[in-house]
Write an enzyme that holds these catalytic residues in place. Sequence first.
Site, PDB file in Angstrom:
ATOM      1  N   LYS A  38       0.834  -1.206   0.000  1.00 31.21           N
ATOM      2  CA  LYS A  38       0.000   0.000   0.000  1.00 31.21           C
ATOM      3  C   LYS A  38       0.871   1.259   0.000  1.00 31.21           C
ATOM      4  CE  LYS A  38      -0.377  -0.360   5.037  1.00 31.21           C
ATOM      5  NZ  LYS A  38      -1.197  -0.947   6.122  1.00 31.21           N
ATOM      6  N   ARG A 136     -10.460  -0.656  15.145  1.00 28.64           N
ATOM      7  CA  ARG A 136     -10.330   0.187  13.963  1.00 28.64           C
ATOM      8  C   ARG A 136     -11.319  -0.305  12.917  1.00 28.64           C
ATOM      9  NH1 ARG A 136      -4.449   0.848  11.163  1.00 28.64           N
ATOM     10  NH2 ARG A 136      -4.959  -1.193  10.318  1.00 28.64           N
ATOM     11  N   TYR A 264      12.297  31.813   5.992  1.00 28.06           N
ATOM     12  CA  TYR A 264      11.026  32.488   6.257  1.00 28.06           C
ATOM     13  C   TYR A 264      10.856  32.831   7.738  1.00 28.06           C
ATOM     14  CZ  TYR A 264       9.218  31.390   1.594  1.00 28.06           C
ATOM     15  OH  TYR A 264       9.011  31.324   0.246  1.00 28.06           O
ATOM     16  N   MET A 313       8.732  25.050   1.194  1.00 27.59           N
ATOM     17  CA  MET A 313       8.024  24.068   0.363  1.00 27.59           C
ATOM     18  C   MET A 313       9.012  23.244  -0.470  1.00 27.59           C
ATOM     19  SD  MET A 313       4.951  24.543  -2.392  1.00 27.59           S
ATOM     20  CE  MET A 313       3.914  25.426  -1.247  1.00 27.59           C
TER      21      MET A 313
HETATM   22  C1  LIG Z   1      -0.354  -1.919   6.882  1.00 26.67           C
HETATM   23  C2  LIG Z   1      -0.831  -3.209   7.401  1.00 26.67           C
HETATM   24  C3  LIG Z   1       0.062  -4.279   7.592  1.00 26.67           C
HETATM   25  C4  LIG Z   1       1.567  -4.150   7.462  1.00 26.67           C
HETATM   26  O1  LIG Z   1       2.116  -3.807   8.711  1.00 26.67           O
HETATM   27  P1  LIG Z   1       3.705  -3.673   8.917  1.00 26.67           P
HETATM   28  O2  LIG Z   1       3.852  -3.249  10.317  1.00 26.67           O
HETATM   29  O3  LIG Z   1       4.153  -2.636   7.943  1.00 26.67           O
HETATM   30  O4  LIG Z   1       4.281  -5.003   8.618  1.00 26.67           O
HETATM   31  C5  LIG Z   1      -0.469  -5.514   7.925  1.00 26.67           C
HETATM   32  N1  LIG Z   1      -1.793  -5.676   8.097  1.00 26.67           N
HETATM   33  C6  LIG Z   1      -2.671  -4.650   7.979  1.00 26.67           C
HETATM   34  C7  LIG Z   1      -4.115  -4.899   8.211  1.00 26.67           C
HETATM   35  C8  LIG Z   1      -2.221  -3.385   7.642  1.00 26.67           C
HETATM   36  O5  LIG Z   1      -3.085  -2.370   7.534  1.00 26.67           O
END
Ligand SMILES: *Cc1c(COP(=O)(O)O)cnc(C)c1O
Length: 368
Positions: A38, A136, A264, A313
């Site tokens: 991701k 979550r 700045y 920036m």
């Molecule tokens: C992002 C994520 C992972 C990966 O976690 P790491 O700590 O980067 O290995 C695994 N499972 C879920 C559900 C996640 O959202």
Amino acid sequence: MPKAKETVLEIDLKALQHNFEYLKSKLKSNTKLLAVVKAFAYGSDANIIANYLQDLNVDYFAVAYVSEGVALRNAGITTPILVLHPQPTNFKTLIERCLEPSLYSAKVLNEFILVASEEKQTNYPVHIKFNTGLNRLGFWETDVDVIISKLKNTTVIQVRSLFSHLAASEDLNEQEFTQQQIKSFKSISDSFSDKLGYKPILHLTNTSGIINYPDAHLDMVRTGIGLYGFGNSTEEDKHLKPVATLKSVISQIHNIEKGETVGYNRAYTSKGFEKTATIPIGHADGIGRHYGNQKGHVTINGQNAPIIGNVCMDMIMVNITDIDCQEGDEVIIFGKHPNACQFAETGNTISYEILTAISQRVKRMFLK
Ligand SMILES: *Cc1c(COP(=O)(O)O)cnc(C)c1O
């Protein structure tokens, strides 16, 4: 390694392979490995990383959103892709591109069954997510019977896996809580599989879970940060190799007198005769303002150069008074030393955030 002539994120695919093999060495031979790619593969480049891992025969991929899965399909990824947090508005696209949804609530389950039946699917692979304490996303243990009765009444979906997510796998002070999560997931998945009549893949651990809870690897593990070289502990970091190195160059050097200010809002005031270097990387590239005002530093010719004044920036200014360097010299923001985790700490954050913050404007370069 070639010297940087502009801001680049160098991606070392051999380091990725090393990390992949190191993490695999922690698993039983029949435990599957899911690679989390991701957020552009944690800020690197999801297409190239995923293709590289696909060639290494990774078992599964996961992304957060449907658009990320679509991009991987467009890049030639044929390995199964779990979408961890799909939005129902994208379910049709998800099905068209053979992406596999995580279904985490009754609403999402119902909406997916509806779209999948409109799309005339049978046995479409889905993943059921349970909440075991992170609070979550996920069904609760008490939802099992409702899910099972839905599943018994439809042929459009089939459960490919059951999973949950640990809340504090990297924190050894939370072992008791984590063991409770593991126990709870095992009990939910046992009862679910019994009632379902077939055995979905079970998975629970992220990178720190792989390292700290070998008994919880189950059928598959999910690893993100470990693949990119970080194990959430200095001990594990020794075994892993950072995949990404963020580099830049010195654009200009200024000699300033005592009392002159830099940047700045005149946030930095020179304490004497000082030398500053301006570097073409700023908050739009992912170096947040919290690294400014001498919190963060870069490395030039092996020496520390603190970031002075506010992060702009497109630029930062650093103090090079005691460093022998010239315009055009290479600047390391993070890489092997300091690594992204150590750099992140200077800005009060974590490797995950600094890596995924590196914006798409920064050119990616690959070392094979
Ligand atoms: C992002 C994520 C992972 C990966 O976690 P790491 O700590 O980067 O290995 C695994 N499972 C879920 C559900 C996640 O959202």
